[in-house]
Design a protein around this motif. Sequence first.
Motif, PDB file in Angstrom:
ATOM      1  N   GLU A 122       0.824  -1.203   0.000  1.00  0.00           N
ATOM      2  CA  GLU A 122       0.000   0.000   0.000  1.00  0.00           C
ATOM      3  C   GLU A 122       0.863   1.260   0.000  1.00  0.00           C
ATOM      4  N   LEU A 123       0.417   2.260  -0.753  1.00  0.00           N
ATOM      5  CA  LEU A 123       1.144   3.517  -0.869  1.00  0.00           C
ATOM      6  C   LEU A 123       0.382   4.710  -0.305  1.00  0.00           C
ATOM      7  N   GLN A 124      -0.935   4.593  -0.185  1.00  0.00           N
ATOM      8  CA  GLN A 124      -1.754   5.746   0.168  1.00  0.00           C
ATOM      9  C   GLN A 124      -2.324   5.668   1.588  1.00  0.00           C
ATOM     10  N   PHE A 125      -2.963   4.537   1.907  1.00  0.00           N
ATOM     11  CA  PHE A 125      -3.633   4.400   3.201  1.00  0.00           C
ATOM     12  C   PHE A 125      -3.224   3.102   3.889  1.00  0.00           C
ATOM     13  N   VAL A 126      -3.490   3.039   5.189  1.00  0.00           N
ATOM     14  CA  VAL A 126      -3.338   1.791   5.938  1.00  0.00           C
ATOM     15  C   VAL A 126      -4.240   0.745   5.288  1.00  0.00           C
ATOM     16  N   SER A 183     -12.918   0.767 -11.171  1.00  0.00           N
ATOM     17  CA  SER A 183     -12.850  -0.621 -11.621  1.00  0.00           C
ATOM     18  C   SER A 183     -11.645  -1.293 -10.980  1.00  0.00           C
ATOM     19  N   ALA A 184     -11.424  -2.541 -11.351  1.00  0.00           N
ATOM     20  CA  ALA A 184     -10.290  -3.281 -10.805  1.00  0.00           C
ATOM     21  C   ALA A 184      -9.814  -4.293 -11.830  1.00  0.00           C
ATOM     22  N   ILE A 185      -8.580  -4.747 -11.661  1.00  0.00           N
ATOM     23  CA  ILE A 185      -8.000  -5.768 -12.524  1.00  0.00           C
ATOM     24  C   ILE A 185      -7.688  -6.992 -11.677  1.00  0.00           C
ATOM     25  N   TYR A 186      -8.083  -8.162 -12.175  1.00  0.00           N
ATOM     26  CA  TYR A 186      -7.798  -9.428 -11.514  1.00  0.00           C
ATOM     27  C   TYR A 186      -6.899 -10.258 -12.439  1.00  0.00           C
ATOM     28  N   LEU A 187      -5.766 -10.695 -11.932  1.00  0.00           N
ATOM     29  CA  LEU A 187      -4.816 -11.481 -12.715  1.00  0.00           C
ATOM     30  C   LEU A 187      -4.609 -12.831 -12.048  1.00  0.00           C
ATOM     31  N   ASP A 188      -4.752 -13.925 -12.816  1.00  0.00           N
ATOM     32  CA  ASP A 188      -4.525 -15.235 -12.229  1.00  0.00           C
ATOM     33  C   ASP A 188      -3.641 -16.138 -13.085  1.00  0.00           C
ATOM     34  N   LYS A 189      -3.108 -15.611 -14.189  1.00  0.00           N
ATOM     35  CA  LYS A 189      -2.164 -16.396 -14.970  1.00  0.00           C
ATOM     36  C   LYS A 189      -0.847 -16.498 -14.224  1.00  0.00           C
ATOM     37  N   ALA A 190      -0.225 -17.663 -14.295  1.00  0.00           N
ATOM     38  CA  ALA A 190       0.974 -17.932 -13.506  1.00  0.00           C
ATOM     39  C   ALA A 190       2.072 -16.908 -13.749  1.00  0.00           C
ATOM     40  N   GLU A 191       2.259 -16.516 -15.011  1.00  0.00           N
ATOM     41  CA  GLU A 191       3.333 -15.571 -15.311  1.00  0.00           C
ATOM     42  C   GLU A 191       3.075 -14.202 -14.685  1.00  0.00           C
ATOM     43  N   ASP A 192       1.808 -13.816 -14.567  1.00  0.00           N
ATOM     44  CA  ASP A 192       1.471 -12.538 -13.941  1.00  0.00           C
ATOM     45  C   ASP A 192       1.639 -12.594 -12.421  1.00  0.00           C
ATOM     46  N   THR A 193       1.064 -13.619 -11.816  1.00  0.00           N
ATOM     47  CA  THR A 193       1.142 -13.709 -10.350  1.00  0.00           C
ATOM     48  C   THR A 193       2.581 -13.901  -9.888  1.00  0.00           C
ATOM     49  N   GLU A 194       3.371 -14.626 -10.660  1.00  0.00           N
ATOM     50  CA  GLU A 194       4.769 -14.822 -10.292  1.00  0.00           C
ATOM     51  C   GLU A 194       5.543 -13.510 -10.372  1.00  0.00           C
ATOM     52  N   ALA A 195       5.255 -12.704 -11.390  1.00  0.00           N
ATOM     53  CA  ALA A 195       5.930 -11.417 -11.535  1.00  0.00           C
ATOM     54  C   ALA A 195       5.626 -10.504 -10.348  1.00  0.00           C
ATOM     55  N   TYR A 196       4.352 -10.449  -9.955  1.00  0.00           N
ATOM     56  CA  TYR A 196       3.974  -9.616  -8.815  1.00  0.00           C
ATOM     57  C   TYR A 196       4.563 -10.159  -7.514  1.00  0.00           C
ATOM     58  N   VAL A 215      -3.915 -11.830  -8.301  1.00  0.00           N
ATOM     59  CA  VAL A 215      -3.412 -10.485  -8.047  1.00  0.00           C
ATOM     60  C   VAL A 215      -4.552  -9.505  -8.294  1.00  0.00           C
ATOM     61  N   TYR A 216      -4.746  -8.591  -7.349  1.00  0.00           N
ATOM     62  CA  TYR A 216      -5.809  -7.592  -7.441  1.00  0.00           C
ATOM     63  C   TYR A 216      -5.184  -6.208  -7.441  1.00  0.00           C
ATOM     64  N   THR A 217      -5.517  -5.412  -8.448  1.00  0.00           N
ATOM     65  CA  THR A 217      -5.099  -4.010  -8.484  1.00  0.00           C
ATOM     66  C   THR A 217      -6.339  -3.164  -8.705  1.00  0.00           C
ATOM     67  N   GLU A 218      -6.493  -2.139  -7.893  1.00  0.00           N
ATOM     68  CA  GLU A 218      -7.713  -1.332  -7.913  1.00  0.00           C
ATOM     69  C   GLU A 218      -7.483  -0.010  -8.618  1.00  0.00           C
ATOM     70  N   GLN A 219      -8.487   0.397  -9.412  1.00  0.00           N
ATOM     71  CA  GLN A 219      -8.485   1.692 -10.071  1.00  0.00           C
ATOM     72  C   GLN A 219      -9.623   2.521  -9.512  1.00  0.00           C
ATOM     73  N   LEU A 220      -9.844   3.704 -10.079  1.00  0.00           N
ATOM     74  CA  LEU A 220     -10.849   4.597  -9.505  1.00  0.00           C
ATOM     75  C   LEU A 220     -12.248   4.011  -9.550  1.00  0.00           C
ATOM     76  N   THR A 276      -2.564  -6.382  -4.289  1.00  0.00           N
ATOM     77  CA  THR A 276      -2.790  -7.441  -3.311  1.00  0.00           C
ATOM     78  C   THR A 276      -2.657  -8.789  -4.002  1.00  0.00           C
ATOM     79  N   ILE A 277      -2.031  -9.739  -3.319  1.00  0.00           N
ATOM     80  CA  ILE A 277      -1.920 -11.106  -3.820  1.00  0.00           C
ATOM     81  C   ILE A 277      -2.677 -12.014  -2.863  1.00  0.00           C
TER      82      ILE A 277
END
Length: 299
Positions: free
Chosen positions: A130-134, A257-270, A250-255, A237-238
């Motif tokens: 996290e960069l902004q809030f607790v 919407s949100a992006i959900y990633l579950d491919k191995a290459e993506d989750t491993e990178a994060y 992997v979950y990344t939130e936007q204003l 978040t993982i």
Amino acid sequence: MNAQADNAASLPLGLARSGPTALRLVLGAQLRRLRRESGITPETAVHTIRASHAKISRLELGRVGFKERDVADLLTLYGLTDPDERTVLLDLARQANVPGWWHKYSDVLPGWFEFYVGLEEAACIIRCYELQFVPSLLQTPEYARATVQVANAARPADEIDRHVDLRLRRQKRLTGPDSATLWAVVDEGVLRRPVGGPAVMRAQLEHLLDVTRRSKVTLQVVPFDRGGKFTVGGPFTILRFDAPELPDVVYTEQLTSAIYLDKAEDTEAYTQVLNAICVEAYSAERTTAFLKELLADYR
């Protein structure tokens, strides 16, 4: 018994305790596996259940509920006729349609975030940066209210209350015999930003000191002089699950919407990035000392 039946038989019925989101993911994965093994195209599956191509995709990704009739028709199409194996999957379909506790917050819970709440409820390990809030799971009620008001300033008071209640209800995932493990890493700016004013921040720092005494909660702070290179990608978040059928997400939130990633290459990178951040961050012990130093400034 054929390979398709073996795959269905391996489904752990104990997944029911994980909630409907996890069940939908497992059932969707099984349907996708059965379809591919039988050589059936999505177009043929679409025709069988009188649906759109997009619906088949959402079903196999576990993003929507299942009609038992649709599941039964697909199982027949895929050649799974054994009554015991069909019962396992149809039972999963029924359980996956039972609303989770978060359903009662649907009036303030956007659809793109509802999926995350279900995943969070099912996860056994939650790692976040996290960069902004607790992190929401570690917020006090007063701090939560202050952050909710930032994003919902024009909303009526009762709606703000509902948002706060939802956030506090999510925190129950960290308590009880089946509690999840939380490993949170935050930028130093998170703890220096006076959200809600001095009294709110003092209580929040005290809460962090208290909650991190739990065996399943770890907090690390990335100091200003070490964290600059990690701020470009933003917070994420993982989520990891007990069931081997469920991949990390992997979950990344936007204003809005949100992006959900579950491919191995993506989750491993994060995961690699988060591991690198943890190495640069203060240790849990040094973080505790840092929290005490900050708290002294509010007294």
